[in-house]
Motif scaffolding. Structure first.
Motif, PDB file in Angstrom:
ATOM      1  N   ARG A 157       0.867  -1.183   0.000  1.00  0.00           N
ATOM      2  CA  ARG A 157       0.000   0.000   0.000  1.00  0.00           C
ATOM      3  C   ARG A 157       0.901   1.230   0.000  1.00  0.00           C
ATOM      4  NH1 ARG A 157      -3.114  -3.345  -0.916  1.00  0.00           N
ATOM      5  NH2 ARG A 157      -5.169  -3.761  -0.040  1.00  0.00           N
ATOM      6  N   CYS A 158       0.440   2.320  -0.603  1.00  0.00           N
ATOM      7  CA  CYS A 158       1.209   3.558  -0.593  1.00  0.00           C
ATOM      8  C   CYS A 158       0.270   4.701  -0.947  1.00  0.00           C
ATOM      9  CB  CYS A 158       2.380   3.488  -1.575  1.00  0.00           C
ATOM     10  SG  CYS A 158       1.870   3.329  -3.295  1.00  0.00           S
ATOM     11  N   ASP A 159       0.796   5.917  -0.878  1.00  0.00           N
ATOM     12  CA  ASP A 159       0.021   7.109  -1.193  1.00  0.00           C
ATOM     13  C   ASP A 159      -0.008   7.303  -2.700  1.00  0.00           C
ATOM     14  OD1 ASP A 159      -1.274   9.489  -1.304  1.00  0.00           O
ATOM     15  OD2 ASP A 159       0.379  10.689  -0.489  1.00  0.00           O
ATOM     16  N   ARG A 160      -1.162   7.109  -3.293  1.00  0.00           N
ATOM     17  CA  ARG A 160      -1.269   7.216  -4.753  1.00  0.00           C
ATOM     18  C   ARG A 160      -2.070   8.448  -5.179  1.00  0.00           C
ATOM     19  NH1 ARG A 160      -3.820   2.327  -7.080  1.00  0.00           N
ATOM     20  NH2 ARG A 160      -4.897   2.077  -5.099  1.00  0.00           N
ATOM     21  N   LYS A 161      -2.211   9.420  -4.284  1.00  0.00           N
ATOM     22  CA  LYS A 161      -2.904  10.659  -4.649  1.00  0.00           C
ATOM     23  C   LYS A 161      -2.078  11.445  -5.659  1.00  0.00           C
ATOM     24  CE  LYS A 161      -5.331  11.463  -0.267  1.00  0.00           C
ATOM     25  NZ  LYS A 161      -5.508  12.444   0.844  1.00  0.00           N
ATOM     26  N   PRO A 162      -2.732  12.243  -6.508  1.00  0.00           N
ATOM     27  CA  PRO A 162      -1.971  13.123  -7.403  1.00  0.00           C
ATOM     28  C   PRO A 162      -1.204  14.157  -6.586  1.00  0.00           C
ATOM     29  CG  PRO A 162      -4.256  12.900  -8.119  1.00  0.00           C
ATOM     30  CD  PRO A 162      -4.175  12.285  -6.773  1.00  0.00           C
ATOM     31  N   PHE A 163      -0.090  14.632  -7.120  1.00  0.00           N
ATOM     32  CA  PHE A 163       0.700  15.645  -6.437  1.00  0.00           C
ATOM     33  C   PHE A 163      -0.129  16.907  -6.177  1.00  0.00           C
ATOM     34  CE2 PHE A 163       4.437  13.368  -8.193  1.00  0.00           C
ATOM     35  CZ  PHE A 163       5.139  13.219  -7.013  1.00  0.00           C
ATOM     36  N   GLY A 164      -0.073  17.403  -4.937  1.00  0.00           N
ATOM     37  CA  GLY A 164      -0.670  18.693  -4.607  1.00  0.00           C
ATOM     38  C   GLY A 164      -2.166  18.724  -4.487  1.00  0.00           C
ATOM     39  N   THR A 165      -2.868  17.605  -4.664  1.00  0.00           N
ATOM     40  CA  THR A 165      -4.327  17.636  -4.599  1.00  0.00           C
ATOM     41  C   THR A 165      -4.809  17.740  -3.155  1.00  0.00           C
ATOM     42  OG1 THR A 165      -6.364  16.522  -5.309  1.00  0.00           O
ATOM     43  CG2 THR A 165      -4.596  15.138  -4.491  1.00  0.00           C
ATOM     44  N   VAL A 199     -10.776  14.742  -2.517  1.00  0.00           N
ATOM     45  CA  VAL A 199     -10.852  13.290  -2.400  1.00  0.00           C
ATOM     46  C   VAL A 199     -11.163  12.698  -3.765  1.00  0.00           C
ATOM     47  CG1 VAL A 199     -11.598  13.395   0.003  1.00  0.00           C
ATOM     48  CG2 VAL A 199     -13.310  13.395  -1.828  1.00  0.00           C
ATOM     49  N   ALA A 200     -10.894  11.392  -3.906  1.00  0.00           N
ATOM     50  CA  ALA A 200     -11.114  10.738  -5.196  1.00  0.00           C
ATOM     51  C   ALA A 200     -12.593  10.664  -5.528  1.00  0.00           C
ATOM     52  CB  ALA A 200     -10.519   9.332  -5.173  1.00  0.00           C
ATOM     53  N   PHE A 216      -6.444  12.822 -19.681  1.00  0.00           N
ATOM     54  CA  PHE A 216      -5.995  12.892 -18.294  1.00  0.00           C
ATOM     55  C   PHE A 216      -4.565  13.419 -18.284  1.00  0.00           C
ATOM     56  CE2 PHE A 216      -5.281   8.705 -20.025  1.00  0.00           C
ATOM     57  CZ  PHE A 216      -3.997   8.346 -19.641  1.00  0.00           C
ATOM     58  N   ILE A 217      -4.165  13.998 -17.153  1.00  0.00           N
ATOM     59  CA  ILE A 217      -2.826  14.575 -17.057  1.00  0.00           C
ATOM     60  C   ILE A 217      -1.899  13.735 -16.178  1.00  0.00           C
ATOM     61  CG2 ILE A 217      -3.671  16.918 -17.464  1.00  0.00           C
ATOM     62  CD1 ILE A 217      -3.376  17.411 -14.445  1.00  0.00           C
ATOM     63  N   GLU A 271      -6.270  18.778 -11.622  1.00  0.00           N
ATOM     64  CA  GLU A 271      -5.768  18.868 -10.253  1.00  0.00           C
ATOM     65  C   GLU A 271      -6.817  18.531  -9.208  1.00  0.00           C
ATOM     66  OE1 GLU A 271      -4.107  22.702  -9.720  1.00  0.00           O
ATOM     67  OE2 GLU A 271      -2.373  22.344 -11.017  1.00  0.00           O
ATOM     68  N   ASP A 272      -8.070  18.709  -9.543  1.00  0.00           N
ATOM     69  CA  ASP A 272      -9.128  18.502  -8.549  1.00  0.00           C
ATOM     70  C   ASP A 272      -9.967  17.245  -8.794  1.00  0.00           C
ATOM     71  OD1 ASP A 272      -8.481  20.892  -7.167  1.00  0.00           O
ATOM     72  OD2 ASP A 272      -9.578  22.043  -8.695  1.00  0.00           O
ATOM     73  N   THR A 273      -9.894  16.698  -9.992  1.00  0.00           N
ATOM     74  CA  THR A 273     -10.736  15.540 -10.319  1.00  0.00           C
ATOM     75  C   THR A 273      -9.836  14.351 -10.630  1.00  0.00           C
ATOM     76  OG1 THR A 273     -12.393  17.038 -11.266  1.00  0.00           O
ATOM     77  CG2 THR A 273     -12.572  14.687 -11.795  1.00  0.00           C
ATOM     78  N   TRP A 274      -9.956  13.331  -9.792  1.00  0.00           N
ATOM     79  CA  TRP A 274      -9.142  12.136 -10.012  1.00  0.00           C
ATOM     80  C   TRP A 274      -9.906  10.898  -9.535  1.00  0.00           C
ATOM     81  CZ3 TRP A 274      -6.942   9.580  -5.565  1.00  0.00           C
ATOM     82  CH2 TRP A 274      -7.126  10.265  -4.355  1.00  0.00           C
ATOM     83  N   TYR A 275      -9.517   9.757 -10.099  1.00  0.00           N
ATOM     84  CA  TYR A 275     -10.216   8.489  -9.858  1.00  0.00           C
ATOM     85  C   TYR A 275      -9.177   7.435  -9.474  1.00  0.00           C
ATOM     86  CZ  TYR A 275     -13.229  11.162 -13.003  1.00  0.00           C
ATOM     87  OH  TYR A 275     -13.955  12.157 -13.607  1.00  0.00           O
TER      88      TYR A 275
END
Length: 573
Positions: free
Chosen positions: A34-42, A45-46, A83-84, A165-169
């Motif tokens: 397990r690890c932190d898979r959030k986008p940078f700087g967000t 929440v997903a 997607f970016i 930056e604000d929308t991620w899945y």
């Protein structure tokens, strides 16, 4: 509060933090990666995946073949979304820790790596994961996944996709793929051995090898001169369960090395002959094939019995570093203790582990120390390899091996049947009649009902007496448009003290002592002949022409079935 007390409290807090750290580490270790898979700087929440982006593994369903390379993609599904950012991670299933049954450890999930360094890179936030190399908008990204070795169980691939930056899945059915090890094996992988073979008597088999290696079927790196490619002699043995001529994971002998590197079979034949009587029954040998008859069949006859019901053969590929075709420890005694009637096996290259070459005509390069037998490196990333980015499931076979039962020789155990059972054979099994009860019948003109009588050939030297030739067999082959083209054969037997050696199983103590034929007689008087033939035949319905022992329905191969059920092996020219 005194300074001493404050110091004591601080140390206690440090101990608690350290304990908490190890607890978290232990939980992560036992639960898997397990690890932190959030986008940078967000800071958001997903969002729940809406199906516009999908994680997929190219060329497979829900399984993977061990030690193969796959392309993993994140792609849009609506034709316009982009997607970016992204991250792809791999997690292995949990299994009990052998050192501590109360703990669980994650199995090795294989290796993810960027396919294009301009679009993807390894991330320092998650071990073994890959993320975007830039934040440019994209609708497709590809990375490579090298699947884990055999026995690694299932692997889950997980993706995070950042639309902005604000929308991620993250994860969910569209962005997760669970793949389990494909336990099906190629046709030339050995099935489970029947350790309790109780088959009666002996059997005579024909092994037929047909080459399928050509410029049309295997154009990549095929030798430039058409007269260069050839197959070595086919060499092998029928043997018991303790003998190993070659096997995946084992080292080959000097004789085997000569066969695969130099197409010289003499030393290997000598090694097999030395083991005859010691878990080896028969040396198997047939002539090699070369231009312009590379794709003609070559044949050999061998014997099997209750204690020697396995067969191993090998054919060297020339030119090649140390590559060969064959089957190892293939069991002819079926689970119900009957002899296998007929089987076709499609063959793919093996590496003997003695040479480092990567192409057919690579210069000799000794492997030191010697490696173990394994599959030739499929899906190689070396452009000089004929298997450059080719999966074995998509590779055309290099040859075909057919094992066909010619006849059986009954033993006294055929008469031991349960009360009320008057037949020892199932209907439809064409085997020879039961052996006579009295051994004296071997030494006179009597014969088993339905067989030709034993008559000595007057034209053969009295020093090496033989029976007359039996009648030619029927023309054996496939019936096409009312004509069958194939081979027919006939046989005769050496006589020792009036006994036709190998016609009956005369080695049992209750009959006669085993008879030995002088080598001189064997060399001067062959006992088997075959020739090409052509004859008329009756057309059969298509389903009768494709029996269940043919290409599509194979015996069970542990622990699953063969790939041949889903692979189209039709030659395309």
């Amino acid at each position: 509060m005194t300074q001493q007390h404050q110091t004591s409290v601080l140390k206690m807090q440090q101990r608690l933090l350290k304990l908490l750290f190890w607890i978290v580490l232990f939980v992560n270790y036992t639960r898997g990666f397990r690890c932190d898979r959030k986008p940078f700087g967000t800071t958001s929440v997903a969002s729940a995946p809406d199906g516009r982006f999908k994680l997929q593994v190219v060329g497979t369903d829900n399984t993977y073949v061990p030690n193969q390379s796959y392309t993993v993609q994140i792609t849009e599904k609506d034709g316009e979304s982009q997607f970016i950012g992204f991250m792809i991670s791999a997690e292995g299933d949990l299994k009990p820790d052998p050192r501590s049954p109360r703990r669980s450890v994650a199995q090795f999930p294989g290796v993810l790596s960027p396919a294009d360094p301009m679009s993807a890179k390894f991330t320092d936030r998650c071990l073994g994961s890959v993320e975007q190399a830039s934040n440019l908008p994209k609708s497709l990204v590809e990375i490579r996944w090298a699947s884990p070795p055999a026995g690694s169980g299932c692997v889950t691939l997980r993706a995070m996709v950042a639309e902005n930056e604000d929308t991620w899945y993250i994860d969910g059915a569209p962005l997760s793929r669970r793949l389990c090890e494909d336990l099906r094996q190629p046709d030339d992988a050995a099935p489970q051995i029947n350790e309790n073979c109780e088959v009666c008597g002996e059997a005579k088999y024909e092994v037929e090898f047909t080459g399928m290696w050509s410029r049309n079927t295997h154009p990549q790196q095929y030798p430039e001169n058409d007269w260069t490619p050839q197959y070595s002699d086919l060499v092998g043995a029928s043997h018991g369960t303790q003998y190993i001529l070659w096997a995946p994971g084992s080292l080959v002998s000097e004789g085997f090395r000569d066969l695969v590197e130099h197409a010289n079979s003499s030393k290997l034949e000598g090694e097999i002959v030395e083991k005859i009587g010691d878990d080896v029954r028969t040396l198997i040998k047939s002539k090699g094939l070369s231009y312009p008859k590379m794709n003609n069949p070559t044949h050999a006859i061998f014997r099997t019995d209750k204690n020697h019901h396995l067969v191993t053969v090998a054919v060297g590929i020339v030119p090649s570093p140390d590559w060969f075709l064959g089957v190892t420890r293939f069991d002819l005694c079926q689970e119900d203790s009957t002899w296998l009637k007929d089987r076709e096996l499609y063959l793919f290259p093996w590496d003997a582990g003695t040479d480092n070459g990567v192409s057919y005509e690579s210069p000799k390069s000794l492997t030191f120390p010697q490696g173990a037998v394994s599959r030739v490196d499929m899906n190689s990333y070396d452009r000089n390899s004929p298997f450059y980015q080719i999966d074995i499931k998509d590779l055309h076979p290099f040859g075909k091996l057919r094992l066909r039962l010619i006849r059986t020789y009954h033993d006294e155990c055929e008469s031991s049947t349960e009360e009320g059972d008057t037949s020892t054979e199932e209907s439809g099994k064409e085997e020879t009649a039961a052996e006579p009860e009295e051994p004296s019948r071997y030494q006179n003109g009597d014969h088993v009902e339905g067989e030709q009588p034993i008559v000595e050939d007057p034209e053969v030297s009295k020093d090496c007496p033989m029976t007359k030739w039996q009648d030619w067999s029927e023309c054996n082959g496939r019936c096409v448009n009312g004509v069958v083209r194939g081979y027919r054969w006939k046989e005769r037997y050496h006589l020792v003290d009036g006994v036709p050696v190998e016609k009956y199983n005369v080695g049992d103590s209750w009959r006669t002592p085993r008879k030995e034929v002088p080598q001189k007689c064997k060399d001067e008087n062959p006992d088997f002949e075959q020739e090409e033939c052509e004859d008329t035949c009756d057309e059969k319905p298509k389903e009768e022409q494709m029996p269940t022992v043919g290409r599509q329905v194979m015996t069970r191969i542990v622990p699953g079935n063969t790939w041949s059920k889903k692979r189209d092996l039709t030659v395309r020219h």
